[in-house]
Design an enzyme around this catalytic site. Structure first.
Site, PDB file in Angstrom:
ATOM      1  N   ASP A  23     -17.279 -42.014  -6.394  1.00  0.00           N
ATOM      2  CA  ASP A  23     -18.706 -41.779  -6.696  1.00  0.00           C
ATOM      3  C   ASP A  23     -19.164 -42.521  -7.948  1.00  0.00           C
ATOM      4  O   ASP A  23     -20.046 -42.049  -8.673  1.00  0.00           O
ATOM      5  CB  ASP A  23     -18.988 -40.271  -6.874  1.00  0.00           C
ATOM      6  CG  ASP A  23     -18.468 -39.432  -5.726  1.00  0.00           C
ATOM      7  OD1 ASP A  23     -18.793 -39.777  -4.578  1.00  0.00           O
ATOM      8  OD2 ASP A  23     -17.744 -38.457  -5.969  1.00  0.00           O
ATOM      9  N   HIS A  51     -21.332 -44.469   0.281  1.00  0.00           N
ATOM     10  CA  HIS A  51     -21.889 -45.440  -0.658  1.00  0.00           C
ATOM     11  C   HIS A  51     -23.410 -45.383  -0.560  1.00  0.00           C
ATOM     12  O   HIS A  51     -23.976 -45.594   0.509  1.00  0.00           O
ATOM     13  CB  HIS A  51     -21.381 -46.850  -0.345  1.00  0.00           C
ATOM     14  CG  HIS A  51     -19.953 -47.051  -0.708  1.00  0.00           C
ATOM     15  ND1 HIS A  51     -19.297 -48.248  -0.562  1.00  0.00           N
ATOM     16  CD2 HIS A  51     -19.036 -46.201  -1.232  1.00  0.00           C
ATOM     17  CE1 HIS A  51     -18.043 -48.130  -0.970  1.00  0.00           C
ATOM     18  NE2 HIS A  51     -17.872 -46.893  -1.367  1.00  0.00           N
TER      19      HIS A  51
END
EC number: 6.3.4.4
Length: 435
Positions: A23, A51
């Site tokens: 992340d 993503h």
């Protein structure tokens, strides 16, 4: 003659790795870099990694297709190291096409990539349910781990098997004979209908066939033709199954070494290795997190940074930047330059802390211990830096950023001995500063 033998080939590939617990904002960077490279390759993981890309007023989350798909001149490859859920893949292709981007002729899928089957997801959830409290791994339940288990046990079903119905039927029946015994005898749950899965997965061959190829061969031919490649990792170094905070890790190798095995691109073709890190630290699920903040500051980081998992929606744990862990990731992946993301999340903090070392049993340590029994006992040692209390979103150069923000970036460079070349000062493509 000796000079020719030992000369290094011109580097054609760049590896992009997350240097924390995933992340880190890799999607924005890949989206930005995709027009600088001919091909973007996803080399490991599965639909457990999301993503996020922001462009043209839209926010899009991709889990399998490389982030470069929104650059119409970029070719995208899903490599052999990825485990693919056909349902998730087809949904993602549809999503991209609905946004007006043609996928055919631009997306290639490795014939050797392994598939995630319905029984993998079932076993993923059943296995996690048997663990208690802090021992839970925090799996996304997407079947990633069980699929990799079958891969390394040499029982996996690959994309190439999906294209041969007779082979697919044989392998499914063989696998489910064993899986159903495990489900019914050990977990005492209802068995999975073999024929229903066969009927469902037989329909995928026509849909997926146009994209399937020998991507290892394709990529190396492209390298010989002078094309440039960006190898995109999922998750982060600290979740690597070999080098991460085991057992609270993913089932693949997000470190730079995994880029080669997961794509078929040899190490001597790799030049730069770009490490992506947030200006603070986050983690989803269980596992050690030395700089975690269970207070108003941690809450503020999560709120301002919108820290919720792109795949699961789970709230991310938040804390200050950990240079001990980051230094370890830089070393393990051989990072040559850093991309710093979400610096804007720190815009409203008067004081910003950075962990520079740990205390362990009364002694100061500077090396990152990956084993739980040690990492769970460390205490962070912080250095305080002045905040900038201003937005840098309109800065077009490093010199235009607030002096305290510059000082923060310079401090990280000196501590890590790696240059920071990319600074994200906002979610948009244009909210980026190069150094």
């Amino acid at each position: 003659m000796e000079e020719k033998i030992f000369s290094r080939p011109a580097a054609s590939a760049t590896v992009l790795v997350g240097t924390q617990f995933g992340d880190e904002g890799k999607g924005k960077l890949v989206d930005y870099l995709s027009d600088k490279y001919d091909i973007v390759v996803r080399y490991q993981g599965g639909a457990n990694a999301g993503h996020t890309i922001c462009f043209d007023g839209k926010t899009v989350v991709l889990h399998l297709i490389p982030s470069g798909i929104f650059n119409k001149d970029c070719i995208c490859v899903i490599g052999n190291g990825v485990v693919i859920d056909p349902n998730a893949l087809m949904d993602e292709i549809k999503k991209v096409e609905e946004l007006g981007y043609d996928v055919k002729g631009r997306l290639y899928i490795s014939h050797n990539a392994h598939l995630i089957m319905p029984y993998h997801k079932r076993l993923d959830s059943l296995s996690e349910s048997c663990l208690s409290g802090d021992n839970k791994i925090g799996t996304t339940g997407r079947g990633i781990g069980p699929s990799y288990e079958d891969k390394f046990a040499r029982k996996g079903i690959r994309v190439v098997d999906l294209l041969d119905r007779d082979v697919l039927k044989e392998k499914l029946r063989e696998n489910l004979a064993a899986k159903n015994k495990l489900i019914s005898k050990v977990y005492e749950q209802e068995e999975i209908d073999v024929e229903a899965i066969i009927r469902e997965y037989e329909e995928f061959d026509k849909a997926i066939d146009p994209y399937v190829t020998n991507t290892q061969l394709f990529l190396n031919r492209q390298i010989k033709a002078g094309k440039t490649i960006l190898l995109e990792g999922a998750q982060g170094c600290l979740l690597d199954v070999d080098h991460g905070t085991y057992p609270f890790v993913t089932s693949s190798n997000p470190t730079s070494g995994g880029a080669c095995t997961g794509s078929g691109v040899a190490p001597n073709h790799v030049g730069k290795i770009i490490g992506v890190c947030k200006a603070y630290t986050t983690r989803v699920g269980n596992g050690d997190f030395p700089t975690e903040l269970d207070d108003e500051t941690g809450e503020a980081l999560g709120r301002i940074g919108c820290e919720f998992g792109a795949t699961t929606g789970r709230k991310r744990r938040c804390g200050w930047l950990d240079l001990v862990a980051l230094r370890y990731s830089v070393t393990v992946s051989g990072v040559t330059e850093l991309a710093l993301t979400k610096l804007d999340v720190l815009d409203t903090f008067e004081e910003i802390k950075v962990c520079t070392s740990y205390m362990l049993d009364g002694k100061e340590i500077f090396d990152f211990p990956t084993e739980h029994q040690t990492l769970s006992r460390v205490q962070p040692v912080y250095k305080s830096l002045k905040g900038w209390m201003a937005s840098n979103a309109k800065a077009k150069s490093f010199a235009e950023m607030h002096p305290n923000a510059q000082a923060y970036v310079n401090f990280l460079e000196e501590a890590l001995e790696v240059p920071v070349t990319f600074i994200s000062v906002g979610p948009g493509r244009d909210e980026t500063v190069f150094k």
